[in-house]
Each structure stands twice: as C-alpha cells, then as structure tokens.
Design a protein around this motif. Structure first.
Motif, PDB file in Angstrom:
ATOM      1  N   GLU A   9       0.817  -1.222   0.000  1.00 20.00           N
ATOM      2  CA  GLU A   9       0.000   0.000   0.000  1.00 20.00           C
ATOM      3  C   GLU A   9       0.848   1.269   0.000  1.00 20.00           C
ATOM      4  O   GLU A   9       0.363   2.331  -0.334  1.00 20.00           O
ATOM      5  CB  GLU A   9      -0.939   0.011   1.215  1.00 20.00           C
ATOM      6  N   ARG A  29     -13.718  -9.721  -9.428  1.00 20.71           N
ATOM      7  CA  ARG A  29     -14.656  -9.156  -8.443  1.00 20.71           C
ATOM      8  C   ARG A  29     -15.095 -10.209  -7.436  1.00 20.71           C
ATOM      9  O   ARG A  29     -15.300  -9.897  -6.255  1.00 20.71           O
ATOM     10  CB  ARG A  29     -15.855  -8.550  -9.162  1.00 20.71           C
ATOM     11  N   VAL A  32     -12.577 -10.386  -4.761  1.00 15.54           N
ATOM     12  CA  VAL A  32     -12.718  -9.266  -3.833  1.00 15.54           C
ATOM     13  C   VAL A  32     -13.885  -9.515  -2.877  1.00 15.54           C
ATOM     14  O   VAL A  32     -13.757  -9.348  -1.654  1.00 15.54           O
ATOM     15  CB  VAL A  32     -12.896  -7.931  -4.597  1.00 15.54           C
ATOM     16  N   ARG A  33     -15.025  -9.958  -3.428  1.00 11.24           N
ATOM     17  CA  ARG A  33     -16.198 -10.216  -2.576  1.00 11.24           C
ATOM     18  C   ARG A  33     -15.904 -11.285  -1.522  1.00 11.24           C
ATOM     19  O   ARG A  33     -16.385 -11.206  -0.395  1.00 11.24           O
ATOM     20  CB  ARG A  33     -17.399 -10.650  -3.417  1.00 11.24           C
ATOM     21  N   ARG A  35     -13.151 -11.754  -0.159  1.00  4.36           N
ATOM     22  CA  ARG A  35     -12.060 -11.214   0.659  1.00  4.36           C
ATOM     23  C   ARG A  35     -10.713 -11.883   0.405  1.00  4.36           C
ATOM     24  O   ARG A  35      -9.850 -11.914   1.267  1.00  4.36           O
ATOM     25  CB  ARG A  35     -12.416 -11.246   2.141  1.00  4.36           C
ATOM     26  N   PRO A  38      -8.102  -7.302  -1.558  1.00  2.11           N
ATOM     27  CA  PRO A  38      -8.715  -6.108  -0.963  1.00  2.11           C
ATOM     28  C   PRO A  38      -9.496  -5.255  -1.951  1.00  2.11           C
ATOM     29  O   PRO A  38     -10.418  -4.560  -1.565  1.00  2.11           O
ATOM     30  CB  PRO A  38      -7.521  -5.337  -0.401  1.00  2.11           C
ATOM     31  N   SER A  39      -9.131  -5.333  -3.237  1.00  3.56           N
ATOM     32  CA  SER A  39      -9.812  -4.535  -4.258  1.00  3.56           C
ATOM     33  C   SER A  39      -9.447  -5.086  -5.628  1.00  3.56           C
ATOM     34  O   SER A  39      -8.491  -5.859  -5.769  1.00  3.56           O
ATOM     35  CB  SER A  39      -9.382  -3.063  -4.174  1.00  3.56           C
ATOM     36  N   SER A  41      -8.221  -3.288  -8.030  1.00  2.11           N
ATOM     37  CA  SER A  41      -6.912  -2.711  -8.342  1.00  2.11           C
ATOM     38  C   SER A  41      -5.790  -3.499  -7.680  1.00  2.11           C
ATOM     39  O   SER A  41      -4.759  -3.763  -8.301  1.00  2.11           O
ATOM     40  CB  SER A  41      -6.845  -1.252  -7.894  1.00  2.11           C
TER      41      SER A  41
END
Length: 85
Positions: A9, A29, A32-33, A35, A38-39, A41
């Motif tokens: 980060e 996606r 991400v959902r 987990r 984190p995103s 990107s």
C-alpha cells in the motif's frame, strides 16, 4: 485485506484504464467479494507484479544457461529430489 505480501500500500500509484473480458472481471470481483483480495486494483496490481517477477526469473535462468549451459540429467534429478517433484 491489509498486509498482503503481493501488494504494498505504500507504493506510489498512478491511475490507468485497462480493458478486461467481462468474465475475467467477474472472477476478479468474486475474489474481492470473498475477501481474497482487498480490491480489483490490488488484485490486478498483484497479478502484474507476479508476472514481472516471473519474467525476471526467466531472464535469469536464460542468462545462467547461456553462461553455463543446460543442466545435466544428474543435476535435474537432484533438483527434482530436493524440490520434492
């Protein structure tokens, strides 16, 4: 997901636009959902970093082969045994 080993980060960042197949983006996606990333990107940045590392290793192996030749059959057997393959 903080502290991920494949995404720092603190790195400076630039925003870009990329195009992905719809099915590929849906899979990212989903990561991400659930987990696992984190995103979107962060997931893509991690994938790009992994590819760059893989490319660097491939160049290193090629340089070693050019300098020392291909490993012998015995050396390959030893490496497989050490790596458990």
């Amino acid at each position: 997901m903080q502290g991920s080993p494949w995404y720092d980060e603190s790195m400076s960042k630039e925003k870009i636009a990329i195009t992905l197949e719809a099915a590929t983006l849906a899979q990212v996606r989903a990561q991400v959902r659930s987990r696992r990333a984190p995103s979107v990107s962060a997931y893509i940045s991690g994938a790009v970093s992994a590819q760059l590392e893989s490319d660097a290793i491939a160049r290193l192996v090629e340089d070693l082969r050019r300098e020392h030749g291909r490993p012998s059959v015995e050396a390959r057997k030893w490496a497989r045994a050490v790596l458990g393959q």
